[in-house]
Design a protein around this motif. Structure first.
Motif, PDB file in Angstrom:
ATOM      1  N   ASP A   1       4.001 -15.519  -7.968  1.00  0.00           N
ATOM      2  CA  ASP A   1       4.747 -16.629  -8.556  1.00  0.00           C
ATOM      3  C   ASP A   1       6.123 -16.173  -9.026  1.00  0.00           C
ATOM      4  N   SER A   2       6.993 -15.994  -8.055  1.00  0.00           N
ATOM      5  CA  SER A   2       8.344 -15.544  -8.339  1.00  0.00           C
ATOM      6  C   SER A   2       9.246 -16.022  -7.217  1.00  0.00           C
ATOM      7  N   THR A   3      10.496 -16.267  -7.531  1.00  0.00           N
ATOM      8  CA  THR A   3      11.455 -16.605  -6.484  1.00  0.00           C
ATOM      9  C   THR A   3      12.243 -15.373  -6.060  1.00  0.00           C
ATOM     10  N   SER A   4      11.753 -14.193  -6.411  1.00  0.00           N
ATOM     11  CA  SER A   4      12.405 -12.952  -6.000  1.00  0.00           C
ATOM     12  C   SER A   4      12.369 -12.811  -4.490  1.00  0.00           C
ATOM     13  N   TYR A   5      13.449 -12.373  -3.911  1.00  0.00           N
ATOM     14  CA  TYR A   5      13.557 -12.187  -2.476  1.00  0.00           C
ATOM     15  C   TYR A   5      12.555 -11.129  -1.999  1.00  0.00           C
ATOM     16  N   MET A   6      11.859 -11.409  -0.905  1.00  0.00           N
ATOM     17  CA  MET A   6      10.874 -10.491  -0.330  1.00  0.00           C
ATOM     18  C   MET A   6      11.216 -10.249   1.135  1.00  0.00           C
ATOM     19  N   ASP A   7      11.165  -8.995   1.562  1.00  0.00           N
ATOM     20  CA  ASP A   7      11.478  -8.710   2.958  1.00  0.00           C
ATOM     21  C   ASP A   7      10.719  -7.518   3.536  1.00  0.00           C
ATOM     22  N   GLY A   8       9.731  -7.011   2.816  1.00  0.00           N
ATOM     23  CA  GLY A   8       9.003  -5.856   3.325  1.00  0.00           C
ATOM     24  C   GLY A   8       7.734  -5.590   2.549  1.00  0.00           C
ATOM     25  N   ALA A   9       7.079  -4.472   2.866  1.00  0.00           N
ATOM     26  CA  ALA A   9       5.806  -4.138   2.234  1.00  0.00           C
ATOM     27  C   ALA A   9       5.585  -2.626   2.238  1.00  0.00           C
ATOM     28  N   TYR A  10       4.804  -2.193   1.256  1.00  0.00           N
ATOM     29  CA  TYR A  10       4.345  -0.807   1.155  1.00  0.00           C
ATOM     30  C   TYR A  10       2.824  -0.837   1.082  1.00  0.00           C
ATOM     31  N   ILE A  11       2.163   0.098   1.754  1.00  0.00           N
ATOM     32  CA  ILE A  11       0.699   0.125   1.811  1.00  0.00           C
ATOM     33  C   ILE A  11       0.220   1.484   1.334  1.00  0.00           C
ATOM     34  N   SER A  12      -0.792   1.479   0.459  1.00  0.00           N
ATOM     35  CA  SER A  12      -1.361   2.719  -0.064  1.00  0.00           C
ATOM     36  C   SER A  12      -2.810   2.464  -0.474  1.00  0.00           C
ATOM     37  N   MET A  13      -3.421   3.456  -1.093  1.00  0.00           N
ATOM     38  CA  MET A  13      -4.782   3.346  -1.624  1.00  0.00           C
ATOM     39  C   MET A  13      -4.745   3.399  -3.154  1.00  0.00           C
ATOM     40  N   THR A  14      -5.796   2.896  -3.788  1.00  0.00           N
ATOM     41  CA  THR A  14      -5.867   2.963  -5.245  1.00  0.00           C
ATOM     42  C   THR A  14      -6.013   4.390  -5.724  1.00  0.00           C
ATOM     43  N   THR A  15      -6.593   5.243  -4.902  1.00  0.00           N
ATOM     44  CA  THR A  15      -6.735   6.660  -5.210  1.00  0.00           C
ATOM     45  C   THR A  15      -6.720   7.441  -3.903  1.00  0.00           C
ATOM     46  N   GLY A  16      -6.119   8.613  -3.919  1.00  0.00           N
ATOM     47  CA  GLY A  16      -6.050   9.420  -2.704  1.00  0.00           C
ATOM     48  C   GLY A  16      -5.067   8.851  -1.690  1.00  0.00           C
ATOM     49  N   ASN A  17      -5.150   9.358  -0.477  1.00  0.00           N
ATOM     50  CA  ASN A  17      -4.254   8.957   0.605  1.00  0.00           C
ATOM     51  C   ASN A  17      -4.974   8.110   1.638  1.00  0.00           C
ATOM     52  N   ILE A  18      -4.217   7.654   2.628  1.00  0.00           N
ATOM     53  CA  ILE A  18      -4.782   6.984   3.797  1.00  0.00           C
ATOM     54  C   ILE A  18      -5.063   8.085   4.811  1.00  0.00           C
ATOM     55  N   ALA A  19      -6.340   8.385   5.033  1.00  0.00           N
ATOM     56  CA  ALA A  19      -6.710   9.466   5.955  1.00  0.00           C
ATOM     57  C   ALA A  19      -6.287   9.137   7.375  1.00  0.00           C
ATOM     58  N   SER A  20      -6.525   7.883   7.787  1.00  0.00           N
ATOM     59  CA  SER A  20      -6.130   7.460   9.126  1.00  0.00           C
ATOM     60  C   SER A  20      -5.986   5.946   9.163  1.00  0.00           C
ATOM     61  N   GLY A  21      -5.275   5.481  10.171  1.00  0.00           N
ATOM     62  CA  GLY A  21      -5.056   4.056  10.379  1.00  0.00           C
ATOM     63  C   GLY A  21      -3.774   3.847  11.149  1.00  0.00           C
ATOM     64  N   ILE A  22      -3.695   2.700  11.807  1.00  0.00           N
ATOM     65  CA  ILE A  22      -2.480   2.297  12.510  1.00  0.00           C
ATOM     66  C   ILE A  22      -2.018   0.991  11.889  1.00  0.00           C
ATOM     67  N   PHE A  23      -0.739   0.929  11.518  1.00  0.00           N
ATOM     68  CA  PHE A  23      -0.182  -0.202  10.798  1.00  0.00           C
ATOM     69  C   PHE A  23       1.028  -0.747  11.565  1.00  0.00           C
ATOM     70  N   ASP A  24       1.074  -2.074  11.696  1.00  0.00           N
ATOM     71  CA  ASP A  24       2.161  -2.741  12.404  1.00  0.00           C
ATOM     72  C   ASP A  24       2.836  -3.752  11.487  1.00  0.00           C
ATOM     73  N   PHE A  25       4.137  -3.957  11.680  1.00  0.00           N
ATOM     74  CA  PHE A  25       4.914  -4.933  10.938  1.00  0.00           C
ATOM     75  C   PHE A  25       5.608  -5.853  11.950  1.00  0.00           C
ATOM     76  N   TYR A  26       5.416  -7.164  11.794  1.00  0.00           N
ATOM     77  CA  TYR A  26       5.966  -8.155  12.715  1.00  0.00           C
ATOM     78  C   TYR A  26       6.868  -9.130  11.972  1.00  0.00           C
ATOM     79  N   GLY A  27       7.920  -9.582  12.620  1.00  0.00           N
ATOM     80  CA  GLY A  27       8.733 -10.686  12.134  1.00  0.00           C
ATOM     81  C   GLY A  27       8.339 -11.937  12.889  1.00  0.00           C
ATOM     82  N   VAL A  28       8.148 -13.052  12.173  1.00  0.00           N
ATOM     83  CA  VAL A  28       7.765 -14.314  12.788  1.00  0.00           C
ATOM     84  C   VAL A  28       8.968 -15.256  12.730  1.00  0.00           C
ATOM     85  N   LYS A  29       9.400 -15.735  13.899  1.00  0.00           N
ATOM     86  CA  LYS A  29      10.577 -16.627  13.962  1.00  0.00           C
ATOM     87  C   LYS A  29      10.204 -18.053  13.633  1.00  0.00           C
TER      88      LYS A  29
END
Length: 174
Positions: free
Chosen positions: A146-174
């Motif tokens: 609930d904010s009108t702050s500009y948003m244009d991206g994302a960061y992904i992590s875990m609550t504890t430790g690291n991400i051991a493995s995974g493939i992550f994609d970012f898409y723009g939708v027109k």
């Protein structure tokens, strides 16, 4: 349009800021973040997604509502939770045999003077996991920041430790 892909290997944080993705509000109306084959380095860690403006992670209350359904047995229900400073998916991810997770999250950003509206930032998601206890769950829901702050991206992590493995994609939708 796929704008970026990151493969995690004991990675502390996936960075999808505009310097990495090239996303801009004059070309795209929303963005989609997807992940597959996600395994944490620490059993029972939860996946976090922090929405950002440039390199600034937006802090505040993320409201999440979802329907959860058990895939490998009977069990379902509605779940609502407010989280501070990130979207936290409810499942505890596992490190055991065949324990993995996948998700798709679309964000409809607000808060700029261009093509986006001045209401809240909203999103929808679909998350599936064979969790740390071996149970398989599917979560479908929505988020509100609930904010009108500009948003244009994302960061992904875990609550504890690291991400051991995974493939992550970012898409723009027109």
């Amino acid at each position: 349009v796929k704008l970026a892909t990151v493969t995690a290997s004991s990675t502390s944080e996936i960075d999808f800021n505009t310097g990495v993705t090239g996303w801009d509000n004059s070309t795209y109306r929303s963005f989609v973040v997807r992940g597959k084959w996600i395994i944490p380095t620490v059993d029972t860690a939860r996946l976090l997604v922090k929405i950002a403006s440039g390199t600034d992670k937006r802090t505040g209350t993320y409201e999440i509502g979802m329907y959860q359904r058990r895939v490998d047995a009977s069990g379902s229900g509605y779940y609502q939770q407010d989280y501070t400073d990130a979207i936290e998916f409810a499942a505890q991810l596992g490190t055991g045999t065949r324990e993995t997770a996948a998700f798709s999250l679309e964000i409809f950003p607000s808060g700029d003077s261009g093509s986006n509206h001045t209401g809240a930032t909203l999103g929808t998601f679909d998350f599936i996991t064979k969790a740390s206890n071996g149970a398989t769950w599917n979560y479908k829901g929505g988020i509100q920041f609930d904010s009108t702050s500009y948003m244009d991206g994302a960061y992904i992590s875990m609550t504890t430790g690291n991400i051991a493995s995974g493939i992550f994609d970012f898409y723009g939708v027109k």
